[in-house]
Scaffold this active site. Structure first.
Site, short mmCIF file in Angstrom:
data_model
loop_
_atom_site.label_atom_id
_atom_site.label_comp_id
_atom_site.label_asym_id
_atom_site.label_seq_id
_atom_site.Cartn_x
_atom_site.Cartn_y
_atom_site.Cartn_z
N SER A 22 0.93 -1.19 0.02
CA SER A 22 0.05 0.07 -0.10
C SER A 22 0.95 1.21 -0.02
O SER A 22 0.24 2.23 -0.45
CB SER A 22 -0.91 0.00 1.28
OG SER A 22 -0.20 0.08 2.41
N THR A 48 -7.45 7.80 5.86
CA THR A 48 -7.12 6.58 5.26
C THR A 48 -8.58 6.15 4.27
O THR A 48 -9.87 6.51 5.06
CB THR A 48 -6.73 5.37 5.55
OG1 THR A 48 -6.33 4.44 4.62
CG2 THR A 48 -7.35 4.91 6.91
N1 ASP Z 1 -6.62 7.35 0.72
C1 ASP Z 1 -5.71 6.83 -0.17
C2 ASP Z 1 -6.30 7.39 -1.66
O1 ASP Z 1 -7.62 7.63 -1.87
C3 ASP Z 1 -6.02 5.29 -0.38
C4 ASP Z 1 -5.93 4.56 0.89
O2 ASP Z 1 -6.06 5.25 2.02
O3 ASP Z 1 -6.03 3.49 0.76
O4 ASP Z 1 -5.39 7.55 -2.41
#
Ligand code: ASP
Length: 334
Positions: free
Chosen positions: A92, A245
């Site tokens: 990630s 997130t």
């Molecule tokens: N917030 C992040 C995005 O939209 C992705 C994530 O938190 O998984 O890029």
């Protein structure tokens, strides 16, 4: 639960709980006759504190240790986020991050320090530590955001090494996805997560950082909330900090981290502020069943909060010599 699966699990596995209370917020004992802010801070055992999204005990430990050794809250955040960025098994952030639908790993990251300075890189390829590059943008350029090739070239000029960030595993997963997916420019809700980290040192000085590879298999050029000030991260050293997130498009539309810090300014606890920011998304977005967002926050005293739309979100604090990974409360209307 593996971070990467949480959105899918959250969407499919909803249980009937509406939990608006806080089970995780510690309460600071504020002296009744504190003369000024310094008195309050001096007597506060909640500091220093590190809080991060997800189960990242190695990262929070690293950040905590670096403050113990005298580093600033900003140094701590860079060091802590760097642990996950360097972890090739994690899909990630940093190396190993899942690519866009063309197979390119593109990273977004930002930092804010106690002076309210901000630096970010968007959609940067081939550099493992975007959070450290974001700091360089903040400190060594007249700008606050560098994107794409410009960000990469700047990183190289600052001594960062170019490397291939697409690991064998992530390449394999992408190839499998290509076979099964309809290859439409849709938001792939089950594949995203981000490391957001907030640190408050023993004097109450706050900094934060947020780093991500964004939505897996996103359209080329897509940027989410994580590196955008006020959305994926906001720090106001007088008040507190928040980071996010989850589905970045929804965080961006409600400017979630800024909202949380402003709610703390108005007297809410970090926990209450996170809950209200999640409720804001729910009120504005009828299809909230289909995606996940999680917030964490901290105030100047070191009180923390965390909340998400669905179950499956995890956060980690390092506080009072202890690393604690927990499942925050969540809103789920079913
Ligand atoms: N917030 C992040 C995005 O939209 C992705 C994530 O938190 O998984 O890029």
């Amino acid at each position: 639960m593996k971070r990467r699966n949480f959105l899918q699990k959250a969407a499919l596995g909803s249980v009937g709980i509406t939990a608006l209370g806080s089970s995780i917020t510690a309460t600071a004992a504020t002296p009744k006759k504190a003369k000024d802010k310094q008195d309050v801070l001096a007597s506060n055992s909640l500091l220093p504190v590190v809080i991060a999204t997800w189960s990242v005990a190695q990262a929070t430990k690293k950040a905590w240790q670096s403050m113990e050794q005298g580093s600033s809250a900003l140094d701590a955040v860079i060091a802590g986020c760097g642990v996950e960025e360097a972890n090739a098994q994690g899909q990630s952030v940093g190396i190993g991050g899942l690519p866009d639908r063309e197979g390119r790993v593109t990273l977004d990251a930002c930092v804010m320090n106690e002076k309210g300075d901000y630096g970010a890189v968007l959609c940067m390829q081939n550099i493992k530590h975007p959070i450290a590059v974001a700091r360089k943008v903040m400190e060594d350029t007249p700008h606050v955001i560098l994107a794409g090739v410009g960000a990469e070239e700047f990183a190289v000029s600052q001594g960062f090494k170019r490397e291939n960030l697409l690991t064998e595993q992530s390449k394999k997963d992408w190839e499998t996805w290509k076979k099964t997916s309809k290859y439409k420019p849709i938001i792939n809700i089950e594949n995203h997560d981000t490391i957001g980290m907030l640190a408050v040192d023993k004097n109450g000085t706050i900094s934060g950082g947020c780093t991500t590879s964004g939505l897996a298999y996103k359209m080329a050029g897509r940027v989410g909330d994580s590196a955008i000030i006020g959305s994926g991260l906001f720090v106001d050293n007088e008040i507190g900090a928040a980071t996010a997130t989850g589905l970045g498009e929804e965080v961006l539309k409600t400017v979630g981290s800024y909202l949380i810090v402003e709610l703390i300014r108005q007297g809410k606890s970090p926990q209450e502020a996170c809950e209200l920011a999640i409720k804001r998304i729910i009120e504005k977005t009828p299809n909230f069943e289909d995606f996940q967002v999680g917030y964490i926050a901290v105030n100047k005293k070191g009180e923390t909060g965390a909340y998400s739309i669905h179950e499956g979100f995890t956060a980690t604090t390092y506080q009072d010599q202890k690393n604690t990974t927990f499942n925050p409360n969540f809103y789920n209307e079913k």
